[in-house]
Design a protein around this motif. Structure first.
Motif, PDB file in Angstrom:
ATOM      1  N   GLU A  95      17.597  52.170   9.371  1.00 58.26           N
ATOM      2  CA  GLU A  95      16.492  53.119   9.241  1.00 58.26           C
ATOM      3  C   GLU A  95      16.437  54.149  10.380  1.00 58.26           C
ATOM      4  OE1 GLU A  95      12.392  51.459   9.770  1.00 58.26           O
ATOM      5  OE2 GLU A  95      13.434  49.570   9.889  1.00 58.26           O
ATOM      6  N   ASP A  96      16.784  53.756  11.596  1.00 57.50           N
ATOM      7  CA  ASP A  96      16.765  54.731  12.700  1.00 57.50           C
ATOM      8  C   ASP A  96      17.736  55.883  12.427  1.00 57.50           C
ATOM      9  OD1 ASP A  96      14.910  53.259  14.070  1.00 57.50           O
ATOM     10  OD2 ASP A  96      16.342  52.349  15.458  1.00 57.50           O
ATOM     11  N   GLU A  97      18.926  55.507  11.967  1.00 54.00           N
ATOM     12  CA  GLU A  97      19.949  56.516  11.691  1.00 54.00           C
ATOM     13  C   GLU A  97      19.512  57.434  10.542  1.00 54.00           C
ATOM     14  OE1 GLU A  97      24.751  56.502  10.827  1.00 54.00           O
ATOM     15  OE2 GLU A  97      23.733  54.595  11.142  1.00 54.00           O
ATOM     16  N   ARG A  99      16.367  58.135   9.696  1.00 55.34           N
ATOM     17  CA  ARG A  99      15.300  59.018  10.202  1.00 55.34           C
ATOM     18  C   ARG A  99      15.898  60.182  10.986  1.00 55.34           C
ATOM     19  NH1 ARG A  99      11.849  54.440  10.633  1.00 55.34           N
ATOM     20  NH2 ARG A  99      12.879  53.843  12.551  1.00 55.34           N
ATOM     21  N   ALA A 100      16.922  59.905  11.776  1.00 53.83           N
ATOM     22  CA  ALA A 100      17.578  60.973  12.539  1.00 53.83           C
ATOM     23  C   ALA A 100      18.218  61.984  11.585  1.00 53.83           C
ATOM     24  CB  ALA A 100      18.621  60.384  13.482  1.00 53.83           C
ATOM     25  N   ARG A 147       8.710  52.993   5.871  1.00 48.86           N
ATOM     26  CA  ARG A 147       9.495  52.895   7.109  1.00 48.86           C
ATOM     27  C   ARG A 147      10.079  54.259   7.501  1.00 48.86           C
ATOM     28  NH1 ARG A 147      11.772  47.663   8.820  1.00 48.86           N
ATOM     29  NH2 ARG A 147      10.244  46.120   8.190  1.00 48.86           N
ATOM     30  N   GLU A 150       7.328  56.041   8.996  1.00 49.72           N
ATOM     31  CA  GLU A 150       6.649  55.208  10.003  1.00 49.72           C
ATOM     32  C   GLU A 150       5.135  55.235   9.820  1.00 49.72           C
ATOM     33  OE1 GLU A 150       8.981  57.157  13.269  1.00 49.72           O
ATOM     34  OE2 GLU A 150       9.436  55.078  13.820  1.00 49.72           O
TER      35      GLU A 150
END
Lengths: 186, 186
Positions: A95-97, A99-100, A147, A150
């Motif tokens: 998920e971080d990747e 979002r980026a 997610r 967020e």
């Protein structure tokens, strides 16, 4: 959502008759949880009216497009593509990747019903599993969007609503937004 | 989930014929996202087999109960009760309080289909809206459980599975858990 790169949910593999309510729920979930637009295949065009009707009553912006070139829309998408599948990588890992990637451009989220062509797995930048268990594409979409944003989607504002639900500890309260003394309290 | 107070999802208001797939998806979402048990009304008993079959193949523990006393189950529940409804208080506002209540005892989560008796609103300790927009009870349940467990449900372990999906960047891989050299890598 407003002031963020676009998020478009594409419903793939709709089976007429069998999937009508599921596709409606995919569309309403996309709208409620922060996506900007729903793309439906022509075989699912009957679902457009329900989602558009909810948008007319409860606000937008939210767009519904019907296409007879659904694979073409995926192939020509200019931005990152997420395909939700129980066979994919765990959402909590990627998920971080994602979002980026979404901060850089419009995100296409492919939500399948039954058989999905292998080309979609290959073409997607991220095949994402909300668990690797069989459950519901509606549930997977909901957790993914919550997610991705967020939680910001829970506080989004709705424009041009005819009806507004006022949260209650018990019971139901629906008002015309013009009747509210102080809409910012909602 | 294991080592936590129980979470039971009760599906209320199932309409035979119309709600079959929705109720199945509620049940599979409950199982996949960390609930311990599904309670179905007798009119929805046909859905038990599908959920039990998935549990047999992909693991548990997860229980399905069918009752002809669904309101009695709500009235006699010994612990906090959450009722998911678009008319309720925002999940982001009440989730901390619900997590605290769940640490003290077993949580009942009521997921309605159509008309829900007003008694349910009154009897619930928390009427909770995952947004105050109309969308999907499956989506609402998914976001609620992911927030209740703060993502821990995505890492839960499954017992007695016949099949295990191995996450892939692209494609599908399903194996017999006995064939895995190192199951802890999953």
């Amino acid at each position: 959502m407003q002031e963020e790169p676009e998020v478009v949910v594409l419903r793939l593999g709709h089976r007429p008759g069998r999937d009508e309510r599921m596709t409606t729920h995919v569309g309403l979930t996309a709208r409620a949880l922060g996506a900007d637009k729903l793309v439906l295949e022509d075989v699912a065009s009957g679902r457009k009216e329900t989602v558009t009707d909810i948008t007319d009553r409860f606000g937008g912006p939210f767009e519904v497009e019907v296409t007879d070139e659904v694979m073409g829309r995926i192939r020509s998408w200019d931005g990152p593509i997420v395909h939700l599948t129980m066979y994919g990588e765990p959402v909590q890992k990627v998920e971080d990747e994602i979002r980026a990637a979404h901060r850089e451009g419009a995100l296409l989220v492919v939500v399948g019903a039954e058989k999905i062509p292998f080309e979609v797995y290959e073409h997607a930048d991220f095949n994402v599993g909300v668990t690797n268990q069989p459950h519901s594409e509606i549930a997977a979409l909901a957790v993914f969007l919550d997610r991705l944003f967020e939680g910001r989607e829970l506080d989004r504002e709705w424009e041009d609503a005819d009806q507004v639900v006022v949260p209650q500890e018990a019971g139901k309260k629906v008002v015309d937004p013009d009747e509210l003394d102080n809409p910012s309290e909602l």
